[in-house]
Design a protein around this motif. Structure first.
Motif, mmCIF file in Angstrom:
data_model
loop_
_atom_site.group_PDB
_atom_site.id
_atom_site.type_symbol
_atom_site.label_atom_id
_atom_site.label_comp_id
_atom_site.label_asym_id
_atom_site.label_seq_id
_atom_site.Cartn_x
_atom_site.Cartn_y
_atom_site.Cartn_z
ATOM 1 N N PHE A 119 9.512 6.993 -38.004
ATOM 2 C CA PHE A 119 8.204 7.305 -38.589
ATOM 3 C C PHE A 119 8.368 7.662 -40.062
ATOM 4 C CE2 PHE A 119 4.665 10.142 -39.606
ATOM 5 C CZ PHE A 119 3.582 9.442 -39.106
ATOM 6 N N PHE A 120 9.366 8.503 -40.357
ATOM 7 C CA PHE A 120 9.603 8.891 -41.754
ATOM 8 C C PHE A 120 9.948 7.663 -42.600
ATOM 9 C CE2 PHE A 120 10.259 13.580 -42.813
ATOM 10 C CZ PHE A 120 9.325 13.998 -41.894
ATOM 11 N N ALA A 121 10.811 6.798 -42.045
ATOM 12 C CA ALA A 121 11.202 5.594 -42.794
ATOM 13 C C ALA A 121 9.961 4.752 -43.089
ATOM 14 C CB ALA A 121 12.218 4.790 -41.986
ATOM 15 N N ALA A 122 9.078 4.647 -42.095
ATOM 16 C CA ALA A 122 7.881 3.815 -42.277
ATOM 17 C C ALA A 122 6.896 4.469 -43.249
ATOM 18 C CB ALA A 122 7.216 3.566 -40.926
ATOM 19 N N MET A 123 6.798 5.794 -43.233
ATOM 20 C CA MET A 123 5.903 6.478 -44.186
ATOM 21 C C MET A 123 6.365 6.178 -45.614
ATOM 22 S SD MET A 123 3.487 8.488 -42.716
ATOM 23 C CE MET A 123 3.233 10.100 -43.459
ATOM 24 N N ASN A 124 7.662 6.256 -45.836
ATOM 25 C CA ASN A 124 8.185 5.969 -47.176
ATOM 26 C C ASN A 124 7.934 4.515 -47.554
ATOM 27 O OD1 ASN A 124 9.183 8.579 -47.758
ATOM 28 N ND2 ASN A 124 10.958 8.211 -46.477
ATOM 29 N N ARG A 125 8.020 3.620 -46.588
ATOM 30 C CA ARG A 125 7.859 2.177 -46.856
ATOM 31 C C ARG A 125 6.389 1.793 -47.085
ATOM 32 N NH1 ARG A 125 6.273 -2.091 -47.420
ATOM 33 N NH2 ARG A 125 6.810 -4.117 -46.556
ATOM 34 N N TRP A 126 5.471 2.464 -46.350
ATOM 35 C CA TRP A 126 4.078 1.993 -46.340
ATOM 36 C C TRP A 126 3.115 2.854 -47.159
ATOM 37 C CZ3 TRP A 126 3.290 -2.803 -45.234
ATOM 38 C CH2 TRP A 126 4.217 -3.466 -44.417
ATOM 39 N N GLY A 127 3.622 3.654 -48.090
ATOM 40 C CA GLY A 127 2.704 4.262 -49.057
ATOM 41 C C GLY A 127 2.518 5.767 -48.977
ATOM 42 N N LEU A 128 3.219 6.456 -48.044
ATOM 43 C CA LEU A 128 3.087 7.915 -47.967
ATOM 44 C C LEU A 128 4.469 8.557 -48.057
ATOM 45 C CD1 LEU A 128 0.397 8.273 -45.140
ATOM 46 C CD2 LEU A 128 0.055 8.631 -47.593
ATOM 47 N N PRO A 129 5.112 8.478 -49.227
ATOM 48 C CA PRO A 129 6.471 9.000 -49.350
ATOM 49 C C PRO A 129 6.534 10.495 -49.050
ATOM 50 C CG PRO A 129 5.557 8.445 -51.500
ATOM 51 C CD PRO A 129 4.593 7.924 -50.475
ATOM 52 N N LEU A 130 7.610 10.894 -48.385
ATOM 53 C CA LEU A 130 7.763 12.291 -47.981
ATOM 54 C C LEU A 130 8.816 12.958 -48.849
ATOM 55 C CD1 LEU A 130 7.589 11.509 -44.202
ATOM 56 C CD2 LEU A 130 5.852 12.665 -45.565
ATOM 57 N N GLU A 131 8.563 14.228 -49.187
ATOM 58 C CA GLU A 131 9.502 14.961 -50.027
ATOM 59 C C GLU A 131 9.873 16.261 -49.331
ATOM 60 O OE1 GLU A 131 8.761 14.697 -54.187
ATOM 61 O OE2 GLU A 131 6.924 13.574 -53.837
#
Ligand code: NDP
Length: 404
Positions: free
Chosen positions: A383-395
Motif C-alpha cells: 500500500f505504501f509503495a502504491a501511495m508513493n507511485r500513484w500521487g500520495l507520497p508518504l513522509e
C-alpha cells in the motif's frame, strides 16, 4: 486486467475513475453507475479529454443503490470482479448484499450509517464476516484516507517501528482556501453529521465522550502550518483499538477555522443541521438535506482551491529497540496540483486515490482474502509503495512530539 463497477459519481468517484484510467494495466473496463447518470457521463467525457491514451474502457449507467434487485441486475449485466462503492455511507449494506448475491468483491470508503441516526460504528458491516468468508469473497472497509491510509500508517508503525504502540493520534489538517464563506469539502450531510456529533476518544480501555469540538490544541503540521485542531470521533478508532490491543489512548484531531465553526454554530442553533424531518409545504424534509442543496457542491470548490492538506498518524510507544519513541507518518497534498491532474480538490483526491489502490491490491491478489477486513489488518508495505507511485507520497518524522 479487470472489470470493476464504481457506484457513485461525486467528488471521490471522479478521482478514483481517473486514477483507474491512469492505471489501465490493471483496470481494463470500468462502469460508473449512479443515481444521476449525467454526472457519470461528465467524468467519462473528462477522462476522454485529459487521459486520451488510456486503454481503460468506460461506460455509465443509472442505478438506485438503495435497491438490491436493481444492483443485482446491474452487476449481473456487467460481470465485474468487484464493486467500488463511492456512493454514500447509507448504501453500504445494500451494495454488500448485492455483492454477496452476485459473487463479487466489495470495497468502500466510509462505514455504514443509518439515515435516521448519526451513528458511526462498524457493527453492521462486521456482521457480514461469515457470509463473505463462506462465499470466498472479500469486503474491504473504509479504504479512503481517513479511514483508510491512516490505518495503513498505523499498521506500518506496528510493522516497522514499534514493538508496542501506546498512544496513537490521527491528525487531519486542511489548510486550503476555496474562497467561499462556508462550504464542506465532501458531502455536506455526511461532513456536518460527523462534526456536530459528540466527540469521543479511547483511553485505558474505555471510550470517553466529549461535547462537540470540546477539546482542542495547536498542532504543527510539517510543511504546512500550525493549526488549532479539535478532537472528533472518527470511525477508524474503533477498529484500530480492537486490532492493536496495546493502544492505551487513541484520538482523532481535525482542523477547523474560526469562521467555519461560527457558521456551523449558527446553522446548528437555528436547526438547519438537524436530520429530523420536518413538514414543509406538504413534504417531509430533513433540514440538513435542504442545507446540502443550498451549499456549494464539494466538487465545485476544486477550480479555485489553493493550499495543502496534511494528514498523518503519530504513535508513541516502545520501539523495536526496546526504547520509548515517538514517530509520525504523513502525507501533504496540494489542492491546486490535484486540480491540474484530475480536476478535483485535495480532499476528494486523498480519498479517491487509496480507493483505487485498495482495489488494485485486491485484484492483483496482494490483499485478496475472503472475509470482511479493515485496512490495518492487511500488509501496509504494498500500500505504501502504491501511495508513493500513484500521487500520495508518504513522509516520516522521528523524535518530535507534534501532538501532546
Ligand atoms: P458526493 O456526495 O460527492 O457523491 C456521492 C455520489 O453517490 C453522488 O454521485 C450521488 O448521486 C451518489 N449516490 C447517492 N445516493 C445514491 C443512491 N441511492 N444510488 C446511487 N447513487 C447514489 O460524495 P463524495 O464523493 O464526497 O463521497 C463519497 C464517499 O466517500 C462517501 O461515502 C463519503 O463519506 C466518503 N468519504 C471518505 C473519506 C475518507 O477519507 N475515507 C473522505 C471523504 C469522503 P447524485 O449525484 O445523484 O447525488
Amino acid at each position: 486486467m479487470s472489470k470493476v463497477i464504481i457506484i457513485g459519481a461525486g467528488g471521490v468517484a471522479n478521482v478514483t475513475a481517473k486514477k483507474c484510467a491512469q492505471n489501465d494495466g490493471v483496470f481494463s473496463e470500468v462502469l460508473i453507475a449512479t443515481r444521476t447518470v449525467s454526472k457519470a457521463d461528465r467524468i467519462v467525457e473528462e477522462i476522454g479529454e485529459h487521459f486520451p491514451n488510456s486503454k481503460t474502457k468506460f461506460s455509465t449507467a443509472t442505478v438506485d443503490a438503495d435497491n438490491v434487485p436493481e444492483l443485482v441486475k446491474l452487476i449481473e449485466g456487467f460481470g465485474p470482479e468487484m464493486v467500488i462503492n463511492l456512493a454514500l455511507p447509507y448504501q453500504d449494506l445494500t451494495i454488500m448484499d448485492a455483492c454477496l448475491e452476485t459473487g463479487v468483491h466489495y470495497l468502500d470508503t466510509a462505514n455504514y450509517e443509518p439515515k435516521d441516526v448519526a451513528k458511526f460504528e462498524y457493527s453492521w458491516q462486521w456482521a457480514y464476516q461469515e457470509r463473505f468468508k463462506e462465499k470466498g469473497l472479500m469486503a474491504l472497509l473504509g479504504c479512503g484516507f481517513d479511514p483508510g491510509a491512516t490505518q495503513a500508517m498505523a499498521a506500518y508503525h506496528a510493522k516497522h517501528h514499534f514493538d508496542e504502540m501506546h498512544y496513537l493520534d490521527i491528525v487531519d489538517c486542511n489548510n486550503g482556501d476555496h474562497g467561499k464563506a462556508f462550504a464542506t469539502n465532501f458531502n455536506p450531510e455526511i461532513n456536518i453529521r460527523e462534526i456536530t456529533a459528540n466527540g469521543r476518544y479511547f483511553e485505558d480501555g474505555e471510550w470517553v465522550e466529549t461535547a462537540p469540538l470540546e477539546i482542542s490544541q495547536d498542532i504543527y503540521y510539517p510543511k504546512v502550518a500550525t493549526r488549532k485542531s479539535y478532537v472528533l470521533y472518527h470511525e477508524e478508532l474503533e477498529s484500530l483499538v480492537k486490532n492493536f490491543p496495546t493502544i492505551k489512548r487513541a484520538r482523532f484531531w481535525m482542523t477547523f477555522g474560526d469562521p467555519y465553526i461560527k457558521h456551523l454554530n449558527v446553522l446548528e442553533g437555528i436547526g438547519m443541521t438537524s436530520i429530523e424531518p420536518i413538514d414543509f409545504k406538504g413534504q417531509r424534509i430533513a433540514p440538513i438535506e435542504f442545507l446540502k442543496a443550498v451549499l456549494p457542491a464539494p466538487e465545485s470548490l476544486a477550480a479555485n482551491y489553493t493550499g495543502q492538506t496534511c494528514i498523518g498518524v503519530q504513535v508513541k510507544g516502545k520501539g523495536k529497540d526496546g526504547e520509548d519513541k515517538v514517530h509520525f507518518i504523513y502525507n501533504v497534498t496540494d489542492h491546486a496540483e490535484t486540480y491540474k491532474e484530475v480536476q478535483a480538490q485535495g480532499i476528494s483526491y486523498t480519498t479517491g486515490v487509496p480507493a483505487m489502490i485498495g482495489a488494485m491490491l485486491m485484484l492483483r491478489g496482494e490483499w485478496m482474502q475472503p472475509g470482511v477486513w479493515n485496512v490495518e489488518q492487511l500488509d501496509p508495505d504494498p500500500f505504501f509503495a502504491a501511495m508513493n507511485r500513484w500521487g500520495l507520497p508518504l513522509e516520516e518524522l522521528s523524535g518530535i512530539e507534534l501532538v501532546k
